[in-house]
Structures are given as structure tokens and as C-alpha cells.
Scaffold this motif. Structure first.
Motif, PDB file in Angstrom:
ATOM      1  N   GLY A  12       0.942  -1.150  -0.174  1.00 38.30           N
ATOM      2  CA  GLY A  12       0.023  -0.189   0.083  1.00 38.30           C
ATOM      3  C   GLY A  12       0.847   1.323  -0.084  1.00 38.30           C
ATOM      4  O   GLY A  12       1.993   1.244  -0.357  1.00 38.30           O
ATOM      5  N   GLN A  13       0.212   2.337   0.235  1.00 41.71           N
ATOM      6  CA  GLN A  13       0.938   3.689   0.322  1.00 41.71           C
ATOM      7  C   GLN A  13       0.571   4.199   1.665  1.00 41.71           C
ATOM      8  O   GLN A  13      -0.501   3.984   2.386  1.00 41.71           O
ATOM      9  CB  GLN A  13       0.266   4.528  -0.873  1.00 41.71           C
ATOM     10  CG  GLN A  13       0.294   3.945  -2.152  1.00 41.71           C
ATOM     11  CD  GLN A  13      -0.644   4.718  -2.958  1.00 41.71           C
ATOM     12  OE1 GLN A  13      -0.609   5.927  -3.490  1.00 41.71           O
ATOM     13  NE2 GLN A  13      -1.366   3.769  -3.760  1.00 41.71           N
ATOM     14  N   TYR A  14       1.346   5.167   2.045  1.00 36.61           N
ATOM     15  CA  TYR A  14       1.296   6.043   3.390  1.00 36.61           C
ATOM     16  C   TYR A  14       1.168   7.397   3.030  1.00 36.61           C
ATOM     17  O   TYR A  14       1.945   7.989   1.913  1.00 36.61           O
ATOM     18  CB  TYR A  14       2.342   5.632   4.738  1.00 36.61           C
ATOM     19  CG  TYR A  14       3.817   6.000   4.242  1.00 36.61           C
ATOM     20  CD1 TYR A  14       4.109   7.265   4.455  1.00 36.61           C
ATOM     21  CD2 TYR A  14       4.642   5.070   3.489  1.00 36.61           C
ATOM     22  CE1 TYR A  14       5.393   7.894   4.249  1.00 36.61           C
ATOM     23  CE2 TYR A  14       5.915   5.528   3.235  1.00 36.61           C
ATOM     24  CZ  TYR A  14       6.269   6.854   3.579  1.00 36.61           C
ATOM     25  OH  TYR A  14       7.546   6.993   3.230  1.00 36.61           O
ATOM     26  N   PHE A  15       0.368   8.296   3.769  1.00 34.14           N
ATOM     27  CA  PHE A  15       0.371   9.571   3.589  1.00 34.14           C
ATOM     28  C   PHE A  15       0.565  10.409   4.930  1.00 34.14           C
ATOM     29  O   PHE A  15      -0.212   9.881   5.826  1.00 34.14           O
ATOM     30  CB  PHE A  15      -1.000  10.179   2.852  1.00 34.14           C
ATOM     31  CG  PHE A  15      -1.150   9.120   1.595  1.00 34.14           C
ATOM     32  CD1 PHE A  15      -0.602   9.755   0.391  1.00 34.14           C
ATOM     33  CD2 PHE A  15      -1.868   7.879   1.542  1.00 34.14           C
ATOM     34  CE1 PHE A  15      -1.010   9.230  -0.770  1.00 34.14           C
ATOM     35  CE2 PHE A  15      -2.203   7.270   0.183  1.00 34.14           C
ATOM     36  CZ  PHE A  15      -1.728   7.842  -0.685  1.00 34.14           C
ATOM     37  N   LEU A  16       1.869  11.117   4.896  1.00 35.65           N
ATOM     38  CA  LEU A  16       1.831  11.673   6.188  1.00 35.65           C
ATOM     39  C   LEU A  16       1.660  13.296   5.935  1.00 35.65           C
ATOM     40  O   LEU A  16       2.340  13.966   5.120  1.00 35.65           O
ATOM     41  CB  LEU A  16       3.240  11.666   6.623  1.00 35.65           C
ATOM     42  CG  LEU A  16       3.666  10.592   7.562  1.00 35.65           C
ATOM     43  CD1 LEU A  16       5.372  10.646   7.934  1.00 35.65           C
ATOM     44  CD2 LEU A  16       3.020  10.323   8.789  1.00 35.65           C
ATOM     45  N   THR A  17       0.607  13.781   6.656  1.00 32.74           N
ATOM     46  CA  THR A  17       0.216  15.273   6.576  1.00 32.74           C
ATOM     47  C   THR A  17       0.983  15.955   7.481  1.00 32.74           C
ATOM     48  O   THR A  17       0.775  15.828   8.724  1.00 32.74           O
ATOM     49  CB  THR A  17      -1.159  15.345   6.601  1.00 32.74           C
ATOM     50  OG1 THR A  17      -1.956  14.640   5.772  1.00 32.74           O
ATOM     51  CG2 THR A  17      -1.608  16.781   6.431  1.00 32.74           C
ATOM     52  N   LEU A  18       2.043  16.734   7.380  1.00 31.88           N
ATOM     53  CA  LEU A  18       2.881  17.696   8.094  1.00 31.88           C
ATOM     54  C   LEU A  18       2.880  18.990   7.970  1.00 31.88           C
ATOM     55  O   LEU A  18       2.376  19.580   6.767  1.00 31.88           O
ATOM     56  CB  LEU A  18       4.344  17.137   7.844  1.00 31.88           C
ATOM     57  CG  LEU A  18       4.586  15.606   8.190  1.00 31.88           C
ATOM     58  CD1 LEU A  18       5.763  15.572   7.650  1.00 31.88           C
ATOM     59  CD2 LEU A  18       4.729  15.402   9.646  1.00 31.88           C
TER      60      LEU A  18
END
Length: 143
Positions: A109-115
């Protein structure tokens, strides 16, 4: 013609529900990953690590480096993400959950970090194994 209508309806009803349904193992793995999203986003790195096998044999591969061990992996997370501002908000997008054996799956899968400092995204392949009745990550490769 009217006598064919019941057969047509029966045919439609028996062929419509051919979609994929998740089994209980896949649901449990997704639930564990949802808990990891929450823990990470709440800057609970130890809670995030609850999804991992607490063993010196845990393998983590990222950035061309192989890390062995649960504690080493946690320590690396603490070093790389020292504050809640650094962890941001985590979301996973699971692209595939594939059974390897009765007690093992791999998840891609994919990961998304909102920073605040700028978002970071990447891909992962995680191997889950059922250990003492619970699903645990035994190997993780993230880019």
C-alpha cells in the motif's frame, strides 16, 4: 416469452454477487493498521509499535538500511520523529492484502503523512504473521 422471465431474474440474482469479500483475517489486519494510524497521529509511537512483533527478529527495511529488532525500530522512530509536529497525521491506503500461508499475509500500500513542514508520501510492503493468535508485523519495507 413471459415464461423466461423467472429464469432471467434467477440468473441475475445468482451472478450479481460475485464481488470480492474480505475474510476475518483481512479485517483484523485492516483494524490493526487503523489503530496504528490513530496511534501515530496522536504521537503514541509505542502504541504504533503494538502492531509489530516484539522480537529481536523483527525486520524493518527503509532507505537502503535493514534494522533488526522491535526496540531498535522504536528507538529509530523516536529519533526520526521526536515531536508530535514531526509525526503529523498518518493515513494508509491499502492496495492489496494477499495470503501467503494460513498464518501469514503480505500487505502492499501507500502511506500519507500530513505535516506542517510539508507532506510525505511513500509505499510499503508489510508481512503479517499470526503469533499467539494475534496478527503482528514481522517485516516492513517502506520507501
Amino acid at each position: 416469452m413471459q415464461s423466461l422471465l423467472p429464469f432471467f431474474i434467477l440468473f441475475c440474482l445468482t451472478t450479481v454477487n460475485t464481488g470480492y469479500t474480505q475474510n476475518e483475517d483481512e479485517k483484523a489486519i485492516q483494524a490493526l493498521m487503523a489503530e496504528q494510524e490513530k496511534a501515530w497521529s496522536n504521537y503514541d509511537l509505542k502504541g504504533f509499535m503494538e502492531g509489530y512483533w516484539q522480537s529481536d527478529s523483527l525486520t524493518y527495511y527503509s532507505g537502503g538500511r535493514v534494522t533488526k529488532g522491535w526496540q531498535t525500530t522504536l528507538d529509530n522512530y523516536k529519533k526520526g520523529y521526536p515531536t508530535q509536529k514531526d509525526t503529523g497525521t498518518l493515513n494508509f491506503k491499502i492496495d492489496a492484502i494477499t495470503q501467503i500461508t494460513e498464518d501469514a499475509y503480505y500487505v502492499m500500500g501507500q502511506y500519507f503523512l500530513t505535516l506542517e513542514a510539508g507532506d510525505r508520501n511513500g509505499t510499503f510492503m508489510i508481512i503479517f504473521k499470526r503469533i499467539e493468535g494475534k496478527w503482528k508485523i514481522v517485516a516492513d519495507s517502506s520507501c
